[in-house]
Design a protein around this motif. Sequence first.
Motif, PDB file in Angstrom:
ATOM      1  N   GLY A  93       0.751  -1.238   0.000  1.00 56.46           N
ATOM      2  CA  GLY A  93       0.000   0.000   0.000  1.00 56.46           C
ATOM      3  C   GLY A  93       0.784   1.291   0.000  1.00 56.46           C
ATOM      4  N   GLY A  94       1.286   1.725   1.157  1.00 51.07           N
ATOM      5  CA  GLY A  94       1.860   3.059   1.306  1.00 51.07           C
ATOM      6  C   GLY A  94       3.144   3.275   0.550  1.00 51.07           C
ATOM      7  N   ILE A  95       4.062   2.324   0.610  1.00 49.66           N
ATOM      8  CA  ILE A  95       5.358   2.502  -0.044  1.00 49.66           C
ATOM      9  C   ILE A  95       5.187   2.566  -1.562  1.00 49.66           C
ATOM     10  N   THR A  96       4.345   1.713  -2.100  1.00 50.57           N
ATOM     11  CA  THR A  96       4.117   1.715  -3.540  1.00 50.57           C
ATOM     12  C   THR A  96       3.460   3.013  -3.985  1.00 50.57           C
ATOM     13  N   LEU A  97       2.561   3.526  -3.180  1.00 52.41           N
ATOM     14  CA  LEU A  97       1.900   4.785  -3.517  1.00 52.41           C
ATOM     15  C   LEU A  97       2.905   5.934  -3.537  1.00 52.41           C
ATOM     16  N   VAL A  98       3.796   5.979  -2.554  1.00 51.83           N
ATOM     17  CA  VAL A  98       4.811   7.041  -2.509  1.00 51.83           C
ATOM     18  C   VAL A  98       5.761   6.921  -3.701  1.00 51.83           C
ATOM     19  N   GLU A  99       6.174   5.690  -4.024  1.00 51.69           N
ATOM     20  CA  GLU A  99       7.070   5.504  -5.168  1.00 51.69           C
ATOM     21  C   GLU A  99       6.428   5.991  -6.456  1.00 51.69           C
ATOM     22  N   MET A 100       5.151   5.707  -6.645  1.00 52.25           N
ATOM     23  CA  MET A 100       4.491   6.123  -7.887  1.00 52.25           C
ATOM     24  C   MET A 100       4.320   7.634  -7.935  1.00 52.25           C
ATOM     25  N   PHE A 101       4.064   8.261  -6.784  1.00 52.09           N
ATOM     26  CA  PHE A 101       3.958   9.716  -6.804  1.00 52.09           C
ATOM     27  C   PHE A 101       5.303  10.375  -7.074  1.00 52.09           C
ATOM     28  N   VAL A 102       6.396   9.760  -6.620  1.00 55.28           N
ATOM     29  CA  VAL A 102       7.721  10.285  -6.954  1.00 55.28           C
ATOM     30  C   VAL A 102       7.951  10.154  -8.458  1.00 55.28           C
ATOM     31  N   PHE A 103       7.592   9.002  -9.035  1.00 51.22           N
ATOM     32  CA  PHE A 103       7.727   8.786 -10.479  1.00 51.22           C
ATOM     33  C   PHE A 103       6.880   9.784 -11.261  1.00 51.22           C
ATOM     34  N   LEU A 104       5.643   9.957 -10.862  1.00 45.99           N
ATOM     35  CA  LEU A 104       4.770  10.927 -11.536  1.00 45.99           C
ATOM     36  C   LEU A 104       5.255  12.353 -11.339  1.00 45.99           C
ATOM     37  N   GLY A 105       5.895  12.627 -10.208  1.00 44.27           N
ATOM     38  CA  GLY A 105       6.472  13.947  -9.981  1.00 44.27           C
ATOM     39  C   GLY A 105       7.590  14.248 -10.966  1.00 44.27           C
ATOM     40  N   PHE A 106       8.452  13.253 -11.206  1.00 47.01           N
ATOM     41  CA  PHE A 106       9.507  13.445 -12.205  1.00 47.01           C
ATOM     42  C   PHE A 106       8.924  13.702 -13.588  1.00 47.01           C
ATOM     43  N   LEU A 107       7.913  12.933 -13.954  1.00 52.21           N
ATOM     44  CA  LEU A 107       7.287  13.141 -15.259  1.00 52.21           C
ATOM     45  C   LEU A 107       6.589  14.494 -15.339  1.00 52.21           C
ATOM     46  N   SER A 108       5.940  14.893 -14.268  1.00 52.30           N
ATOM     47  CA  SER A 108       5.268  16.196 -14.259  1.00 52.30           C
ATOM     48  C   SER A 108       6.270  17.329 -14.355  1.00 52.30           C
TER      49      SER A 108
END
Length: 123
Positions: A93-108
């Motif tokens: 749950g939480g760790i995967t969500l944070v990792e994806m938001f970091v990835f989406l942050g780089f793309l954004s």
Amino acid sequence: MPDYFHGYAVVGLVAVVAVAFTAVAFTAGRLLRPVVPTQEKLLVYECGVDPVGEGWAHTQVRYYIYAFLYVIFAVDAIFLFPWAAVFAGEGYGGITLVEMFVFLGFLSTGLLYAWKKGVLTWT
């Protein structure tokens, strides 16, 4: 230890075979092809139209930038689908969500940079 290097030996052997096959194919092509240079074959274009002007043409770089941005966001979509499947699993749950938001942050950040530079405006 010999089993460890056995994997590298197989990869090295495949690389040597690939290089040898390529060298043999190019050499055979050079030796077997007919070489009959004519005035028409020495022209810049062989399409039946005589070339006019210089051989260089101005191309717009923005087309390549659009293609590059498309590839970036296609890869983004490829990463989002497995992430959704893993996120649905138990214990991620939480760790995967944070990792994806970091990835989406780089793309954004990349998209915002391209937008601020005016890359996304079509003129």
